[in-house]
Write an enzyme that holds these catalytic residues in place. Structure first.
Site, short mmCIF file in Angstrom:
data_model
loop_
_atom_site.label_atom_id
_atom_site.label_comp_id
_atom_site.label_asym_id
_atom_site.label_seq_id
_atom_site.Cartn_x
_atom_site.Cartn_y
_atom_site.Cartn_z
CB THR A 122 9.00 -43.73 -36.49
OG1 THR A 122 7.83 -44.45 -36.89
CG2 THR A 122 9.19 -43.87 -34.99
CB THR B 38 21.58 -32.58 -46.03
OG1 THR B 38 22.99 -32.46 -45.82
CG2 THR B 38 21.29 -32.85 -47.49
CD GLN C 252 30.47 -26.30 -39.76
OE1 GLN C 252 30.98 -26.26 -38.63
NE2 GLN C 252 30.54 -27.39 -40.50
CB CYS D 53 35.85 -36.78 -49.98
SG CYS D 53 37.32 -37.67 -50.37
CG HIS E 81 26.95 -34.41 -37.56
ND1 HIS E 81 28.18 -34.49 -38.18
CD2 HIS E 81 26.08 -34.00 -38.51
CE1 HIS E 81 28.04 -34.15 -39.46
NE2 HIS E 81 26.78 -33.85 -39.68
CG ASN F 119 31.12 -25.75 -44.97
OD1 ASN F 119 30.46 -24.84 -45.48
ND2 ASN F 119 31.59 -26.76 -45.68
N1 PLP Z 1 25.52 -26.94 -43.94
C1 PLP Z 1 26.77 -26.68 -43.52
C2 PLP Z 1 27.24 -25.27 -43.45
C3 PLP Z 1 27.62 -27.73 -43.18
O1 PLP Z 1 28.86 -27.47 -42.77
C4 PLP Z 1 27.14 -29.06 -43.29
C5 PLP Z 1 28.03 -30.20 -43.02
O2 PLP Z 1 29.24 -30.10 -43.15
C6 PLP Z 1 25.83 -29.26 -43.72
C7 PLP Z 1 25.04 -28.18 -44.03
C8 PLP Z 1 25.25 -30.65 -43.82
O3 PLP Z 1 24.94 -31.10 -42.52
P1 PLP Z 1 24.35 -32.55 -42.22
O4 PLP Z 1 25.51 -33.48 -42.18
O5 PLP Z 1 23.69 -32.40 -40.89
O6 PLP Z 1 23.36 -32.85 -43.28
#
Ligand code: PLP
Length: 380
Positions: A234, A71, A176, A322, A198, A146
């Site tokens: 940091t 994000t 993804q 959600c 993650h 995603n």
């Molecule tokens: N972009 C895509 C295609 C995603 O699937 C996601 C999370 O589902 C994100 C961005 C956001 O990732 P983060 O949780 O690392 O901010």
């Protein structure tokens, strides 16, 4: 035993991560400190940066900035290149962390074009090119979606955009794809590429933006000298270490992981189809991520199915984000032109590499039984 079939939401770390991270636990200081604990942290960060560079095939001259996740990496690109009186092109199936800041930018003098995908969920190079203008400063198209797992041909998009809008900055959100398929920054020839830790086994809250040498990115968070002054604050040392460990595992195992994911996903889809017939897999006819299955199940509301499966210890996902406990209807499926019933009755099942084909088949049989039960109760 809980069956986590929601790997695209988060690919929770293997137990080995805890053990490997434990070794650094008491040894690291603030990476900006001059003493040994600080310098150990600095060295650990740089080692992880190099692992990530290798994982995505970036050159030495390219910059990798650690962020709090995809994000933030995406926000950095948008705030740098979607400028007032300029034009940005993206797609209507991007993750909300692209769509929402671009919509916000559009209320602050940026012209934004959201390009619709095909019915199968692909964003075509031609559709992007038709929207380019002289004022286009940014093109941002995700590498794979995603929700559907559908893959976009980013290399062709880049080639065609470069020949028509040579000064536009081209970005891809590869959150993804990294960890599921090979990603080669240099070959894709994008200017910026987004990574989320993650989604491939690192901790939550860590990601990165890969930036081609010479691309004039600006910091989103200004502060101290960290990350070459491109991201103040940091560093998230343990998050970065987890990213390095996850990257190193992927570097040695990617092809076997891809194959394992595809096998379990295919076993799930084939078994579910054999049990129910009346299901349809979104995007099955085009290239997809190896682990993702977006399934339309007529007559069953996705949110009811998610809850019923949760009660049985199976995690899947409905819709996109959600809010207030209810999934919003998927903007991705809507953009693909699907009707209300399909949008309401589609679930996403996304697998991990450590799940076997037997797990895929078992999940499908359990899901088919729940679907049959829900359908029967609705007929009463
Ligand atoms: N972009 C895509 C295609 C995603 O699937 C996601 C999370 O589902 C994100 C961005 C956001 O990732 P983060 O949780 O690392 O901010």
């Amino acid at each position: 035993m809980v069956l986590d079939l929601d790997a695209n939401a988060t690919y929770s770390p293997d137990d080995s991560l805890q053990k490997e991270m434990g070794e650094s636990w008491h040894k690291l200081g603030n990476p900006s400190s001059l003493h040994r604990a600080g310098q150990r942290a600095r060295a650990a960060i740089e080692e992880c940066r190099e692992l990530l560079r290798e994982l995505v095939g970036a050159d030495r001259g390219d910059t990798i900035v650690f962020t709090s996740g995809a994000t933030e990496a995406n926000a950095m690109v948008i705030s740098s290149f979607a400028r007032p009186n300029m034009h940005a092109v993206s797609s209507s199936i991007e993750h909300p962390c692209i769509v929402s800041p671009l919509r916000y930018a559009a209320t602050h003098g940026v012209e934004v074009s959201f390009v619709a995908p095909t019915e199968a969920g692909q964003v075509l190079p031609d559709a992007i090119c038709q929207n380019l203008k002289e004022s286009t400063t940014l093109v941002s198209v995700m590498a794979a979606n995603n929700e559907t797992g559908v893959i976009n041909d980013v290399a062709t998009i880049v080639r065609e955009v470069r020949s028509r809008a040579p000064t536009a900055v081209i970005h891809t959100d590869a959150a993804q794809v990294v960890g599921k398929l090979p990603v080669q920054f240099k070959e894709l020839d994008v200017d910026c590429l987004t990574i989320s830790g993650h989604k491939f086994g690192a901790l939550t809250g860590i990601g990165a933006l890969v930036i081609k040498q010479g691309v004039p990115i600006s910091p989103l968070i200004r502060g101290g000298p960290q990350e070459g002054r491109l991201r103040g604050g940091t560093e998230n040392v343990f998050g970065i270490i987890s990213l390095g460990i996850a990257a190193s595992a992927i570097l040695t195992e990617l092809s076997s992981r891809t194959h394992a994911m595809e096998s379990v996903r295919n076993s799930f889809e084939d078994t579910l189809q054999a049990c129910l017939q009346s299901i349809e897999v979104n995007g099955r006819e085009v290239a997809r991520l190896p682990n993702t299955s977006s399934v339309f199940i007529s007559g069953v509301r996705a949110d009811d199915l998610v809850v019923a499966l949760d009660l049985m210890g199976m995690y899947v996902s409905a819709g996109a984000a959600c809010s207030s406990g209810k999934p919003d209807p998927s903007h991705v499926l809507q953009a693909m032109g699907q009707d209300e019933e399909r949008v309401r009755s589609t679930v996403r099942v996304s697998f991990r590499a450590d799940q076997s084909v037997e797990v895929g088949a078992m999940a499908a049989r359990k899901m088919a039984a729940v679907i049959t039960r829900i359908r029967a109760s609705e007929r009463l």
